[in-house]
Design a protein around this motif. Structure first.
Motif, PDB file in Angstrom:
ATOM      1  N   SER A 244      -6.745   1.838   2.914  1.00 15.18           N
ATOM      2  CA  SER A 244      -6.651   1.916   1.449  1.00 15.18           C
ATOM      3  C   SER A 244      -6.932   3.319   0.913  1.00 15.18           C
TER       4      SER A 244
ATOM      5  N   GLU B  18     -10.314  -9.914  -2.494  1.00  9.38           N
ATOM      6  CA  GLU B  18     -10.694 -10.119  -3.896  1.00  9.38           C
ATOM      7  C   GLU B  18     -11.825  -9.182  -4.316  1.00  9.38           C
TER       8      GLU B  18
ATOM      9  N   GLN C  44     -14.345  -6.005  -4.961  1.00 11.93           N
ATOM     10  CA  GLN C  44     -14.091  -4.657  -5.475  1.00 11.93           C
ATOM     11  C   GLN C  44     -14.294  -3.621  -4.376  1.00 11.93           C
TER      12      GLN C  44
ATOM     13  N   GLN D   4      -7.097  -0.735  -3.915  1.00 14.63           N
ATOM     14  CA  GLN D   4      -6.460  -2.047  -3.854  1.00 14.63           C
ATOM     15  C   GLN D   4      -6.247  -2.405  -2.387  1.00 14.63           C
TER      16      GLN D   4
ATOM     17  N   MET E  18       0.852  -1.191   0.000  1.00 19.81           N
ATOM     18  CA  MET E  18       0.000   0.000   0.000  1.00 19.81           C
ATOM     19  C   MET E  18       0.886   1.238   0.000  1.00 19.81           C
TER      20      MET E  18
ATOM     21  N   CYS F 104     -14.034   0.884  -3.996  1.00 19.46           N
ATOM     22  CA  CYS F 104     -13.728   2.163  -4.645  1.00 19.46           C
ATOM     23  C   CYS F 104     -14.001   3.303  -3.674  1.00 19.46           C
TER      24      CYS F 104
ATOM     25  N   PRO G  73      -4.860  -5.307  -0.057  1.00 22.01           N
ATOM     26  CA  PRO G  73      -4.115  -6.574  -0.078  1.00 22.01           C
ATOM     27  C   PRO G  73      -4.914  -7.709   0.553  1.00 22.01           C
TER      28      PRO G  73
ATOM     29  N   ASP H  36      -8.501  -2.306   4.670  1.00 22.65           N
ATOM     30  CA  ASP H  36      -9.572  -1.643   3.928  1.00 22.65           C
ATOM     31  C   ASP H  36      -9.654  -0.165   4.321  1.00 22.65           C
TER      32      ASP H  36
END
Length: 197
Positions: free
Chosen positions: A48, A183, A185, A178, A1, A187, A180, A45
């Motif tokens: 991110s 899987e 999605q 993204q 990240m 945004c 890590p 999350d």
């Protein structure tokens, strides 16, 4: 990240996770019980969006157990984060985290968003698990400065939700996130209000 954390910050994130796991048993902060899953779906999350934040004063609305507010406050000790939630047991947990980790840049509000009248206003409203974008804007527009932004963390790109927004709100940016080990999605949608002359 794309963020650099010190050893002390990593230790603080680990301490937060330990507290989260401990309190989750009694306070039901999250349906996720597996610590490894918590690292991915909660900590990573939340982090991110860290490299995308602009501004100094943010409010995390409907923060629950402090996500993403606590990880972001650990990452950015010079930015200020207000964590708002209407559930008293969740804000009691957050007070414990604030004290245990010495997070001077965190303020906790136990109230409904409609009842909160902050002074000064915020540069950004962050939401990770709020309802629709329309609900986020309708319920939170009184919290931000004139040039403030809404930072909405979403799963798949919310085309339908964006179509429901009033015309004077515009998408400043949309970022594919993204995370890590994840899987699914993710945004980030950044919204702002156009000045109407």
């Amino acid at each position: 990240m794309p963020i650099a954390l010190t050893d002390a910050q990593i230790s603080a994130l680990e301490a937060y996770l330990e507290l989260f796991i401990k309190w989750n048993k009694a306070y039901n902060l999250s349906a996720i019980r597996d610590p490894e899953e918590m690292v991915t779906k909660h900590l990573l999350d939340s982090l991110s969006i860290a490299h995308l934040l602009e501004g100094e004063r943010f409010i995390d609305v409907g923060t629950g157990g402090g996500l993403p507010g606590i990880p972001l406050a650990i990452t950015y000790p010079n930015k200020h984060f207000t964590l708002l939630d209407s559930a008293g047991k969740k804000t009691r947990f957050l007070f414990q985290v604030k004290q245990a980790l010495g997070l001077d840049n965190v303020e906790i509000e136990n109230r409904r968003v409609e009842a909160f009248k902050p002074e000064p206003l915020f540069e950004g409203v962050i939401s990770r698990a709020f309802a629709s974008l329309k609900d986020m804007i309708d319920n939170c527009q009184h919290l931000i400065k004139e040039n403030g932004k809404f930072w909405a963390m979403k799963g798949v790109f919310p085309d339908h939700e964006l179509s429901e927004l009033e015309k004077h709100y515009m998408v400043d940016a949309s970022h594919a996130l993204q995370v890590p080990g994840l899987e699914e999605q993710r945004c980030l949608i950044v919204l702002s209000r156009k000045n109407i002359q």
